[in-house]
Design a protein around this motif. Structure first.
Motif, PDB file in Angstrom:
ATOM      1  N   ARG A 151       0.906  -1.200  -0.056  1.00  0.00           N
ATOM      2  CA  ARG A 151       0.128  -0.163  -0.093  1.00  0.00           C
ATOM      3  C   ARG A 151       0.918   1.414   0.021  1.00  0.00           C
ATOM      4  O   ARG A 151       0.486   2.432   0.151  1.00  0.00           O
ATOM      5  CB  ARG A 151      -0.816  -0.166   1.063  1.00  0.00           C
ATOM      6  CG  ARG A 151      -1.895  -1.243   1.352  1.00  0.00           C
ATOM      7  CD  ARG A 151      -2.896  -0.950   2.270  1.00  0.00           C
ATOM      8  NE  ARG A 151      -2.391  -1.169   3.414  1.00  0.00           N
ATOM      9  CZ  ARG A 151      -2.026  -0.246   4.641  1.00  0.00           C
ATOM     10  NH1 ARG A 151      -2.275   0.956   4.512  1.00  0.00           N
ATOM     11  NH2 ARG A 151      -1.578  -0.660   5.623  1.00  0.00           N
ATOM     12  N   ALA A 152       2.073   1.245  -0.029  1.00  0.00           N
ATOM     13  CA  ALA A 152       3.039   2.288  -0.299  1.00  0.00           C
ATOM     14  C   ALA A 152       3.926   2.314  -1.627  1.00  0.00           C
ATOM     15  O   ALA A 152       4.257   1.210  -2.185  1.00  0.00           O
ATOM     16  CB  ALA A 152       4.082   2.157   0.826  1.00  0.00           C
ATOM     17  N   HIS A 153       3.905   3.537  -2.170  1.00  0.00           N
ATOM     18  CA  HIS A 153       4.485   3.524  -3.273  1.00  0.00           C
ATOM     19  C   HIS A 153       5.513   4.842  -3.453  1.00  0.00           C
ATOM     20  O   HIS A 153       4.813   6.042  -3.014  1.00  0.00           O
ATOM     21  CB  HIS A 153       3.119   3.634  -4.760  1.00  0.00           C
ATOM     22  CG  HIS A 153       2.186   2.986  -4.164  1.00  0.00           C
ATOM     23  ND1 HIS A 153       2.131   1.717  -4.762  1.00  0.00           N
ATOM     24  CD2 HIS A 153       1.158   3.001  -3.320  1.00  0.00           C
ATOM     25  CE1 HIS A 153       1.022   0.975  -4.519  1.00  0.00           C
ATOM     26  NE2 HIS A 153       0.334   1.770  -3.620  1.00  0.00           N
ATOM     27  N   LEU A 154       6.552   4.536  -3.975  1.00  0.00           N
ATOM     28  CA  LEU A 154       7.437   5.751  -4.115  1.00  0.00           C
ATOM     29  C   LEU A 154       7.801   6.152  -5.659  1.00  0.00           C
ATOM     30  O   LEU A 154       7.951   4.795  -6.510  1.00  0.00           O
ATOM     31  CB  LEU A 154       9.044   5.306  -3.588  1.00  0.00           C
ATOM     32  CG  LEU A 154       8.985   5.521  -1.888  1.00  0.00           C
ATOM     33  CD1 LEU A 154       8.026   4.762  -1.083  1.00  0.00           C
ATOM     34  CD2 LEU A 154      10.488   5.159  -1.500  1.00  0.00           C
ATOM     35  N   ALA A 155       7.921   7.296  -5.956  1.00  0.00           N
ATOM     36  CA  ALA A 155       8.038   7.424  -7.567  1.00  0.00           C
ATOM     37  C   ALA A 155       8.968   8.664  -7.793  1.00  0.00           C
ATOM     38  O   ALA A 155       8.762   9.473  -6.814  1.00  0.00           O
ATOM     39  CB  ALA A 155       6.687   7.457  -8.184  1.00  0.00           C
ATOM     40  N   CYS A 156       9.978   8.438  -8.516  1.00  0.00           N
ATOM     41  CA  CYS A 156      10.944   9.799  -8.982  1.00  0.00           C
ATOM     42  C   CYS A 156      10.222  10.137 -10.592  1.00  0.00           C
ATOM     43  O   CYS A 156      10.153   9.303 -11.418  1.00  0.00           O
ATOM     44  CB  CYS A 156      12.182   9.410  -9.380  1.00  0.00           C
ATOM     45  SG  CYS A 156      13.230   8.979  -7.641  1.00  0.00           S
ATOM     46  N   LEU A 157       9.686  11.304 -10.674  1.00  0.00           N
ATOM     47  CA  LEU A 157       9.169  11.716 -11.852  1.00  0.00           C
ATOM     48  C   LEU A 157      10.089  12.487 -12.839  1.00  0.00           C
ATOM     49  O   LEU A 157      11.194  12.906 -12.282  1.00  0.00           O
ATOM     50  CB  LEU A 157       8.032  12.899 -11.789  1.00  0.00           C
ATOM     51  CG  LEU A 157       6.834  12.237 -10.723  1.00  0.00           C
ATOM     52  CD1 LEU A 157       5.644  13.533 -10.673  1.00  0.00           C
ATOM     53  CD2 LEU A 157       6.255  10.992 -11.166  1.00  0.00           C
ATOM     54  N   PRO A 158      10.173  12.082 -14.091  1.00  0.00           N
ATOM     55  CA  PRO A 158      11.070  12.613 -15.063  1.00  0.00           C
ATOM     56  C   PRO A 158      10.832  14.229 -15.132  1.00  0.00           C
ATOM     57  O   PRO A 158       9.823  14.704 -14.826  1.00  0.00           O
ATOM     58  CB  PRO A 158      10.340  12.046 -16.361  1.00  0.00           C
ATOM     59  CG  PRO A 158       9.040  11.537 -16.112  1.00  0.00           C
ATOM     60  CD  PRO A 158       8.857  11.408 -14.687  1.00  0.00           C
ATOM     61  N   MET A 159      11.914  14.941 -15.474  1.00  0.00           N
ATOM     62  CA  MET A 159      12.056  16.318 -15.327  1.00  0.00           C
ATOM     63  C   MET A 159      12.170  16.653 -16.799  1.00  0.00           C
ATOM     64  O   MET A 159      12.342  18.073 -16.947  1.00  0.00           O
ATOM     65  CB  MET A 159      13.330  16.701 -14.738  1.00  0.00           C
ATOM     66  CG  MET A 159      13.205  16.249 -13.210  1.00  0.00           C
ATOM     67  SD  MET A 159      12.123  17.210 -12.041  1.00  0.00           S
ATOM     68  CE  MET A 159      12.742  18.547 -11.870  1.00  0.00           C
ATOM     69  N   ALA A 160      12.274  15.868 -17.846  1.00  0.00           N
ATOM     70  CA  ALA A 160      12.613  16.253 -19.287  1.00  0.00           C
ATOM     71  C   ALA A 160      11.701  17.375 -19.629  1.00  0.00           C
ATOM     72  O   ALA A 160      12.084  18.319 -20.510  1.00  0.00           O
ATOM     73  CB  ALA A 160      12.810  14.919 -20.285  1.00  0.00           C
ATOM     74  N   ASP A 161      10.396  17.257 -19.450  1.00  0.00           N
ATOM     75  CA  ASP A 161       9.343  17.913 -19.779  1.00  0.00           C
ATOM     76  C   ASP A 161       8.884  18.619 -18.706  1.00  0.00           C
ATOM     77  O   ASP A 161       7.944  17.896 -18.031  1.00  0.00           O
ATOM     78  CB  ASP A 161       8.485  17.305 -20.977  1.00  0.00           C
ATOM     79  CG  ASP A 161       7.370  18.110 -21.410  1.00  0.00           C
ATOM     80  OD1 ASP A 161       6.973  18.967 -20.665  1.00  0.00           O
ATOM     81  OD2 ASP A 161       7.071  17.809 -22.575  1.00  0.00           O
ATOM     82  N   ALA A 162       8.964  19.895 -18.424  1.00  0.00           N
ATOM     83  CA  ALA A 162       8.496  20.627 -17.154  1.00  0.00           C
ATOM     84  C   ALA A 162       6.779  20.564 -17.222  1.00  0.00           C
ATOM     85  O   ALA A 162       6.575  20.483 -16.243  1.00  0.00           O
ATOM     86  CB  ALA A 162       8.735  21.998 -17.308  1.00  0.00           C
ATOM     87  N   GLU A 163       6.263  20.642 -18.309  1.00  0.00           N
ATOM     88  CA  GLU A 163       4.781  20.664 -18.159  1.00  0.00           C
ATOM     89  C   GLU A 163       4.217  19.399 -18.108  1.00  0.00           C
ATOM     90  O   GLU A 163       3.207  19.019 -17.258  1.00  0.00           O
ATOM     91  CB  GLU A 163       4.043  21.407 -19.677  1.00  0.00           C
ATOM     92  CG  GLU A 163       4.202  22.624 -19.588  1.00  0.00           C
ATOM     93  CD  GLU A 163       3.146  23.184 -20.776  1.00  0.00           C
ATOM     94  OE1 GLU A 163       2.369  23.825 -20.457  1.00  0.00           O
ATOM     95  OE2 GLU A 163       3.794  23.187 -21.957  1.00  0.00           O
ATOM     96  N   GLU A 164       4.940  18.180 -18.559  1.00  0.00           N
ATOM     97  CA  GLU A 164       4.500  16.788 -18.544  1.00  0.00           C
ATOM     98  C   GLU A 164       4.439  16.678 -16.663  1.00  0.00           C
ATOM     99  O   GLU A 164       3.648  16.007 -16.219  1.00  0.00           O
ATOM    100  CB  GLU A 164       5.012  15.977 -19.395  1.00  0.00           C
ATOM    101  CG  GLU A 164       5.036  14.447 -18.903  1.00  0.00           C
ATOM    102  CD  GLU A 164       5.635  13.597 -19.887  1.00  0.00           C
ATOM    103  OE1 GLU A 164       5.259  13.055 -20.870  1.00  0.00           O
ATOM    104  OE2 GLU A 164       6.946  13.351 -19.480  1.00  0.00           O
ATOM    105  N   ASN A 165       5.667  16.919 -16.317  1.00  0.00           N
ATOM    106  CA  ASN A 165       6.008  16.570 -14.918  1.00  0.00           C
ATOM    107  C   ASN A 165       5.108  17.526 -13.974  1.00  0.00           C
ATOM    108  O   ASN A 165       4.567  16.898 -13.005  1.00  0.00           O
ATOM    109  CB  ASN A 165       7.293  17.324 -14.403  1.00  0.00           C
ATOM    110  CG  ASN A 165       7.727  17.214 -13.066  1.00  0.00           C
ATOM    111  OD1 ASN A 165       7.229  17.883 -12.230  1.00  0.00           O
ATOM    112  ND2 ASN A 165       8.692  16.200 -12.608  1.00  0.00           N
TER     113      ASN A 165
END
Length: 496
Positions: A367-381
């Motif tokens: 029930r726990a989730h860790l995520a690193c979001l991509p930074m290549a596209d600022a609007e997508e992030n």
């Protein structure tokens, strides 16, 4: 020789009168008319802002406004500068934004200063003569690169500890220099004293200073020109524009942070230029046994992987909550740790959280989730973050220290109930029990879990807090207010 580069790549820049000046990265931003805000803040507030921009443009008489910080990606300062520059350019001001470069030792030292200014101890390079000499050399190399873009009379705002060493160089070129500090603590202590002792020699001559809270202003600035300007958010940005629940669900399903459903549509969104964007990138790191079910209450904290954000503390509190949060899922989400060049701690902090996640019992880890979001596209992030905040049953910000905390503002604007530590600028945003919940002791994991579970389990309370939160942000923390204060500061400094 002066060393300058990113933490991943060190470059040696030649010095001397015949050396070609290096070039600092400059943001490329399309301007936006400040009157676009009228649909959100009302015509009276928008007209006041438009008038202020007209006045400052006339008084600057062709002089430029320039911002300098240490990164264009990751963190509230970079996002804020993008927005403020966007509206300044749209109002007809000649606004430019540059970022510094530095080697790993420079960023390790300035990260230590960041922690010390928050009143927290930190490992890192010693703040001794050698450290000061290296800091000075990197700042001098950056100043040489910047001076080709600065004209006498320009108003230059330098942001945070990385830039303090530029003050005197820019003043000698005839610029008016403002130093803005986005971090601080309400309770000065020997750690803050150590940081100010290091920084003060470079800051003494600045024309003006800006802090997020009056409590952050050090005593040695008594009698100087000091402004208190609280940060703000842009309601029209990709992160804060309205996002339909179905669109948010589709986006989270696409990135693995919600179980996809048959009724989900495509993971698309509207970009700032009006075109349709599609979520294409997966998280660069994801610790998750399986996505959260569509009907599970989602507890979300979005932060940099910084020890002062206490992501590990949130995970521990969730794990120890017992039955009160058994039906809920937790998402701890931050930027790709390779994408924030001025933060050398990100990779270590994420690794510690991931190791803790792997040690959790199965009933919690699923029930726990860790995520690193991509930074290549600022609007997508930004849209992925928006989808998380919009979909959250509760947004948390269990910071041990906080300069201001724009992730709190963002969640409040979306009408989400927030449980956050009563530290720094978060105190200015939330009135406990009215527009959010405040945790008196940020290290009290039992109280944090209890407050979070009380909001998850009470839909009426959650709705009331969310409605109050949105009202408070509209009245106090949208960009038109900060832009008004900023234009007033520009006028004052330009007359010096």
């Amino acid at each position: 020789m002066a060393y300058i580069g990113s933490p991943q790549s060190l470059t040696v820049l030649p010095q001397g009168p015949d050396a070609a000046p290096p070039v600092l990265p400059e943001a490329q931003i399309t301007g936006a008319d400040p009157l676009l805000l009228s649909g959100t803040v009302g015509s009276a507030r928008a007209d006041e802002l438009d008038s202020a921009f007209r006045t400052v443009k006339e008084e600057l008489a062709g002089r430029r406004i320039i911002d300098v910080n240490s990164t264009m990606n990751g963190g509230g300062v970079a996002e804020m500068l993008h927005r403020l520059q966007r509206y300044s350019r749209g109002a007809g001001l000649e606004a430019r934004w540059f970022t510094m470069r530095g080697d790993p030792a420079f960023f390790a030292l300035t990260k230590r200063l960041h922690h010390l200014l928050h009143g927290a101890d930190s490992y890192g390079p010693p703040l001794d003569r050698a450290g000061a000499e290296h800091y000075s050399a990197v700042c001098e190399a950056n100043a040489r690169a910047l001076l080709g873009a600065v004209r006498p009379g320009d108003v230059v705002t330098l942001h945070d500890p990385q830039t303090a060493g530029l003050v005197a160089h820019l003043q000698r070129a005839g610029a008016r220099v403002v130093w803005r500090c986005h971090v601080g603590t309400d309770d000065p202590n020997p750690y803050t004293d150590r940081a100010w002792a290091f920084l003060r020699p470079w800051l003494e001559t600045a024309d003006a200073y800006v802090f997020s809270r009056e409590q952050y202003v050090p005593g040695w600035l008594a009698g100087r020109q000091v402004a208190v300007i609280r940060p703000s958010i842009d309601p029209l940005s990709a992160k804060n524009r309205p996002l339909a629940p179905a669109a948010a669900a589709a986006i989270l399903g696409r990135v693995g942070l919600r179980a996809p459903a048959d009724r989900d549509g495509p993971a698309i969104y509207r970009r700032g230029d009006g075109s349709v964007g599609r979520i294409r990138r997966n998280p660069t790191c994801l610790c998750s046994a399986s996505p959260p079910p569509a009907d599970a209450p989602l507890i979300v904290q979005v932060s940099r992987w910084d020890p002062l954000k206490d992501m590990a503390g949130v995970l521990t509190s969730f794990a120890e909550a017992g039955g009160s949060l058994d039906g809920a899922h937790l998402a701890l989400v931050g930027p790709d740790v390779t994408g924030v060049t001025d933060d050398p701690e990100g990779g270590r902090v994420f690794a510690e959280c991931a190791a803790l996640w792997h040690r959790l019992p199965d009933r919690v880890r699923t029930r726990a989730h860790l995520a690193c979001l991509p930074m290549a596209d600022a609007e997508e992030n930004a849209v992925i973050v928006s989808a998380l905040q919009c979909s959250a049953a509760v947004v948390t910000q269990k910071s041990l220290a906080e300069g201001f905390g724009l992730t709190v503002t963002e969640a409040m604007w979306k009408g989400r109930p927030v449980v956050a530590s009563a530290v720094g600028g978060i105190r200015d945003q939330i009135e406990h029990g009215v527009d959010g919940m405040l945790l008196d002791d940020p290290r009290d994991s039992v109280s944090f879990a209890a407050q979070t579970s009380s909001v998850v389990g009470d839909h009426r309370l959650a709705g009331a807090l969310g409605a109050g939160a949105r009202r408070r942000v509209r009245e106090n923390f949208l960009d038109d207010r900060q832009l008004l204060q900023q234009t007033s500061l520009y006028r004052s400094v330009a007359r010096v």
